[in-house]
Write a protein that holds these residues in place. Structure first.
Motif, mmCIF file in Angstrom:
data_model
loop_
_atom_site.group_PDB
_atom_site.id
_atom_site.type_symbol
_atom_site.label_atom_id
_atom_site.label_comp_id
_atom_site.label_asym_id
_atom_site.label_seq_id
_atom_site.Cartn_x
_atom_site.Cartn_y
_atom_site.Cartn_z
ATOM 1 N N TYR A 59 0.830 -1.213 0.000
ATOM 2 C CA TYR A 59 0.000 0.000 0.000
ATOM 3 C C TYR A 59 0.859 1.256 0.000
ATOM 4 O O TYR A 59 0.682 2.143 -0.843
ATOM 5 C CB TYR A 59 -0.929 0.002 1.220
ATOM 6 N N LEU A 60 1.799 1.351 0.932
ATOM 7 C CA LEU A 60 2.608 2.560 1.033
ATOM 8 C C LEU A 60 3.491 2.733 -0.200
ATOM 9 O O LEU A 60 3.660 3.844 -0.707
ATOM 10 C CB LEU A 60 3.472 2.523 2.297
ATOM 11 N N ASN A 61 4.046 1.634 -0.711
ATOM 12 C CA ASN A 61 4.902 1.718 -1.888
ATOM 13 C C ASN A 61 4.144 2.193 -3.123
ATOM 14 O O ASN A 61 4.636 3.033 -3.879
ATOM 15 C CB ASN A 61 5.571 0.371 -2.163
ATOM 16 N N PHE A 86 12.064 10.119 -1.545
ATOM 17 C CA PHE A 86 10.941 9.191 -1.634
ATOM 18 C C PHE A 86 11.347 7.793 -1.174
ATOM 19 O O PHE A 86 10.542 7.072 -0.580
ATOM 20 C CB PHE A 86 10.390 9.162 -3.063
ATOM 21 N N ASN A 87 12.592 7.417 -1.426
ATOM 22 C CA ASN A 87 13.062 6.103 -0.988
ATOM 23 C C ASN A 87 13.123 6.020 0.538
ATOM 24 O O ASN A 87 12.811 4.982 1.124
ATOM 25 C CB ASN A 87 14.439 5.806 -1.584
ATOM 26 N N ILE A 88 13.538 7.110 1.188
ATOM 27 C CA ILE A 88 13.537 7.117 2.656
ATOM 28 C C ILE A 88 12.113 6.975 3.176
ATOM 29 O O ILE A 88 11.854 6.285 4.163
ATOM 30 C CB ILE A 88 14.173 8.412 3.204
ATOM 31 N N ASN A 89 11.182 7.608 2.483
ATOM 32 C CA ASN A 89 9.791 7.634 2.933
ATOM 33 C C ASN A 89 9.171 6.233 3.023
ATOM 34 O O ASN A 89 8.245 5.998 3.803
ATOM 35 C CB ASN A 89 8.961 8.503 1.986
ATOM 36 N N ILE A 90 9.672 5.282 2.223
ATOM 37 C CA ILE A 90 9.061 3.945 2.208
ATOM 38 C C ILE A 90 9.873 2.920 3.001
ATOM 39 O O ILE A 90 9.592 1.722 2.943
ATOM 40 C CB ILE A 90 8.855 3.438 0.766
ATOM 41 N N ASN A 145 11.377 1.324 6.689
ATOM 42 C CA ASN A 145 11.239 1.363 8.143
ATOM 43 C C ASN A 145 12.618 1.666 8.732
ATOM 44 O O ASN A 145 13.613 1.715 8.005
ATOM 45 C CB ASN A 145 10.649 0.060 8.701
ATOM 46 N N ASP A 146 12.677 1.873 10.011
ATOM 47 C CA ASP A 146 13.922 2.361 10.615
ATOM 48 C C ASP A 146 15.092 1.409 10.425
ATOM 49 O O ASP A 146 16.235 1.835 10.233
ATOM 50 C CB ASP A 146 13.712 2.634 12.109
ATOM 51 N N ILE A 147 14.816 0.124 10.459
ATOM 52 C CA ILE A 147 15.905 -0.838 10.385
ATOM 53 C C ILE A 147 16.530 -0.899 8.994
ATOM 54 O O ILE A 147 17.659 -1.331 8.824
ATOM 55 C CB ILE A 147 15.389 -2.214 10.850
ATOM 56 N N GLU A 148 15.782 -0.453 7.986
ATOM 57 C CA GLU A 148 16.274 -0.470 6.606
ATOM 58 C C GLU A 148 17.096 0.774 6.256
ATOM 59 O O GLU A 148 17.745 0.811 5.215
ATOM 60 C CB GLU A 148 15.096 -0.566 5.631
ATOM 61 N N LYS A 149 17.076 1.785 7.097
ATOM 62 C CA LYS A 149 17.774 3.037 6.793
ATOM 63 C C LYS A 149 19.263 2.933 7.103
ATOM 64 O O LYS A 149 19.665 2.226 8.043
ATOM 65 C CB LYS A 149 17.163 4.184 7.610
ATOM 66 N N ASP A 150 20.057 3.652 6.310
ATOM 67 C CA ASP A 150 21.477 3.712 6.621
ATOM 68 C C ASP A 150 21.714 4.775 7.702
ATOM 69 O O ASP A 150 20.764 5.428 8.154
ATOM 70 C CB ASP A 150 22.321 3.994 5.371
ATOM 71 N N ASP A 151 22.952 4.951 8.099
ATOM 72 C CA ASP A 151 23.254 5.843 9.225
ATOM 73 C C ASP A 151 22.864 7.292 8.948
ATOM 74 O O ASP A 151 22.420 8.006 9.859
ATOM 75 C CB ASP A 151 24.751 5.766 9.571
ATOM 76 N N ILE A 152 23.046 7.733 7.716
ATOM 77 C CA ILE A 152 22.670 9.112 7.376
ATOM 78 C C ILE A 152 21.159 9.275 7.415
ATOM 79 O O ILE A 152 20.628 10.249 7.955
ATOM 80 C CB ILE A 152 23.228 9.499 5.984
ATOM 81 N N ASP A 165 11.979 16.430 7.618
ATOM 82 C CA ASP A 165 12.885 16.706 6.506
ATOM 83 C C ASP A 165 12.603 15.819 5.293
ATOM 84 O O ASP A 165 13.093 16.108 4.200
ATOM 85 C CB ASP A 165 14.342 16.506 6.925
ATOM 86 N N PHE A 166 11.854 14.728 5.504
ATOM 87 C CA PHE A 166 11.652 13.806 4.382
ATOM 88 C C PHE A 166 10.261 13.176 4.314
ATOM 89 O O PHE A 166 9.836 12.722 3.254
ATOM 90 C CB PHE A 166 12.686 12.667 4.440
ATOM 91 N N CYS A 167 9.555 13.121 5.421
ATOM 92 C CA CYS A 167 8.323 12.328 5.491
ATOM 93 C C CYS A 167 7.137 13.050 4.840
ATOM 94 O O CYS A 167 6.690 14.086 5.334
ATOM 95 C CB CYS A 167 7.988 11.999 6.937
ATOM 96 N N ILE A 168 6.628 12.496 3.769
ATOM 97 C CA ILE A 168 5.446 13.031 3.085
ATOM 98 C C ILE A 168 4.201 12.331 3.608
ATOM 99 O O ILE A 168 3.254 12.964 4.059
ATOM 100 C CB ILE A 168 5.586 12.835 1.562
ATOM 101 N N ILE A 169 4.237 11.015 3.554
ATOM 102 C CA ILE A 169 3.133 10.200 4.081
ATOM 103 C C ILE A 169 3.736 9.099 4.943
ATOM 104 O O ILE A 169 4.751 8.491 4.598
ATOM 105 C CB ILE A 169 2.296 9.602 2.937
ATOM 106 N N LYS A 170 3.086 8.857 6.062
ATOM 107 C CA LYS A 170 3.600 7.879 7.020
ATOM 108 C C LYS A 170 2.480 6.956 7.475
ATOM 109 O O LYS A 170 1.354 7.391 7.711
ATOM 110 C CB LYS A 170 4.175 8.621 8.231
ATOM 111 N N GLN A 171 2.813 5.679 7.568
ATOM 112 C CA GLN A 171 1.879 4.749 8.190
ATOM 113 C C GLN A 171 1.856 5.032 9.677
ATOM 114 O O GLN A 171 2.874 5.370 10.281
ATOM 115 C CB GLN A 171 2.331 3.308 7.945
ATOM 116 N N ARG A 172 0.670 4.931 10.277
ATOM 117 C CA ARG A 172 0.575 5.110 11.712
ATOM 118 C C ARG A 172 0.432 3.749 12.385
ATOM 119 O O ARG A 172 -0.290 2.893 11.869
ATOM 120 C CB ARG A 172 -0.656 5.968 12.072
ATOM 121 N N PRO A 173 1.088 3.557 13.530
ATOM 122 C CA PRO A 173 1.958 4.503 14.234
ATOM 123 C C PRO A 173 3.349 4.620 13.628
ATOM 124 O O PRO A 173 4.049 5.585 13.863
ATOM 125 C CB PRO A 173 2.023 3.927 15.649
#
Length: 355
Positions: free
Chosen positions: A182-184, A234-238, A240-247, A255-263
């Motif tokens: 859905y989010l993708n 847009f790639n950051i937006n989709i 989850n935290d564990i998939e993100k790199d250190d930056i 700074d990046f979030c357009i649409i977010k799943q809640r919670p």
């Protein structure tokens, strides 16, 4: 059996009744906690006061343990399934949010200011109109060739609400769509709309400079830069935290979030993942950030539940849903059990304050 007889038959035994009773117990604790929010026409001010208190300091004093988080997960799963299947028009507004605090800003400017690119994106909610949101932005860039400066300003806008409504049709075709799908799909539609607008604007500019090879090349290079930077966000937006790199993990949400799943993105999937990545080395600064995000997820989970249960209460009181439906009974059961836990937490808090 007539509807009123059905209602009477379940007044002392079913989970709808238990939910209603517990809802009033919950509101009663809020009246005690926030007397300044007194309002004769509804509960909303009490709820808002409670959420504000919880976000700022209450989370330190109102203990939310793993048992409560598991109960939130149960409510989430059951609610998601029945709403996807029967009420797709409510799915986004129950389980996602548009970040109207977005302020994405990218700058790439030469030290001598001869060449530069600025990208900015924000979200606007149309006043006096419920749930009407537009993502709008601009690309400002300039290039200098043989001491002559060329300035451009390209604007774009995307009606997010229209795309969300398009998603309802996708849900109706496949109501078992996953959180990730859905989010993708949603983010991809927004990104494609922006790229189409930007590409068209650049193509128009390139037509003007068709006889100026070097200038055209500069514009093409700038388009590639802009496309790459927007794609990163847009790639950051989709993720989850564990998939993100250190930056990425250190970026602030606005700074990046357009649409977010809640919670949080991929909430059910995320509950099965390790809290902090175990497959890579992280420094103390990154570890501190992860721990901060874990606390934030707990806070966001409670806030999501409070909003969801309020919408559930409204749907029940305005007869939008069928309380006799077995699936709704499961949702009311899980919501009642969790709401009862919050009532107990509030009572313990009040008794501690009164000692």
């Amino acid at each position: 059996m007539n509807t009123y007889k059905k209602w009477k038959s379940i007044t002392e035994t079913d989970f709808v009744t238990l939910f209603i009773k517990t809802w009033f117990a919950y509101i009663s604790t809020l009246r005690e906690m926030f007397p300044e929010a007194y309002n004769r026409i509804g509960d909303k001010k009490y709820l808002n006061s409670y959420k504000e208190f919880y976000i700022k300091e209450g989370y330190k004093r109102l203990e939310i343990d793993d048992v409560i988080m598991k109960e939130i997960e149960n409510v989430y799963k059951e609610g998601k399934n029945i709403i996807l299947t029967n009420y797709p028009e409510y799915y986004f507004w129950d389980f996602y949010k548009i970040n109207d605090s977005l302020n994405y800003l990218y700058k790439n400017i030469d030290p001598d200011d001869k060449n530069g690119t600025v990208i900015n994106m924000k979200i606007n909610k149309k006043r006096m109109t419920k749930n009407k949101y537009t993502l709008f932005g601009f690309i400002s860039f300039w290039v200098t060739i043989r001491n002559k400066r060329y300035n451009e300003l390209i604007k774009f806008s995307v009606k997010l609400t229209d795309i969300i409504e398009e998603m309802e049709q996708i849900i109706k075709k496949d109501n078992l769509i996953s959180e990730r799908q859905y989010l993708n799909i949603l983010i991809e539609k927004i990104k494609k709309d922006i790229f189409n607008q930007v590409q068209m604007e650049y193509n128009d500019k390139l037509q003007e400079f068709s006889d100026k090879k070097l200038l055209s090349q500069k514009y093409k290079e700038n388009l590639l830069l802009v496309s790459a930077e927007i794609r990163k966000i847009f790639n950051i937006n989709i993720k989850n935290d564990i998939e993100k790199d250190d930056i990425e993990i250190m970026k602030e949400e606005n700074d990046f979030c357009i649409i977010k799943q809640r919670p949080n993105n991929y909430f059910i999937e995320d509950r099965e993942l390790p809290i902090i990545p175990i497959d890579k080395d992280i420094n103390s600064k990154i570890e501190k950030k992860y721990k901060s995000l874990i606390r934030q997820k707990r806070k966001d989970s409670i806030i999501w539940f409070l909003d969801f249960v309020y919408r559930l209460r409204n749907a029940l009181f305005h007869e939008i849903i069928d309380p006799f439906d077995e699936e709704w009974q499961i949702i009311f059961k899980n919501s009642y059990l969790l709401l009862k836990e919050l009532v107990d937490i509030n009572i313990n808090y009040l008794e501690g304050e009164n000692k």
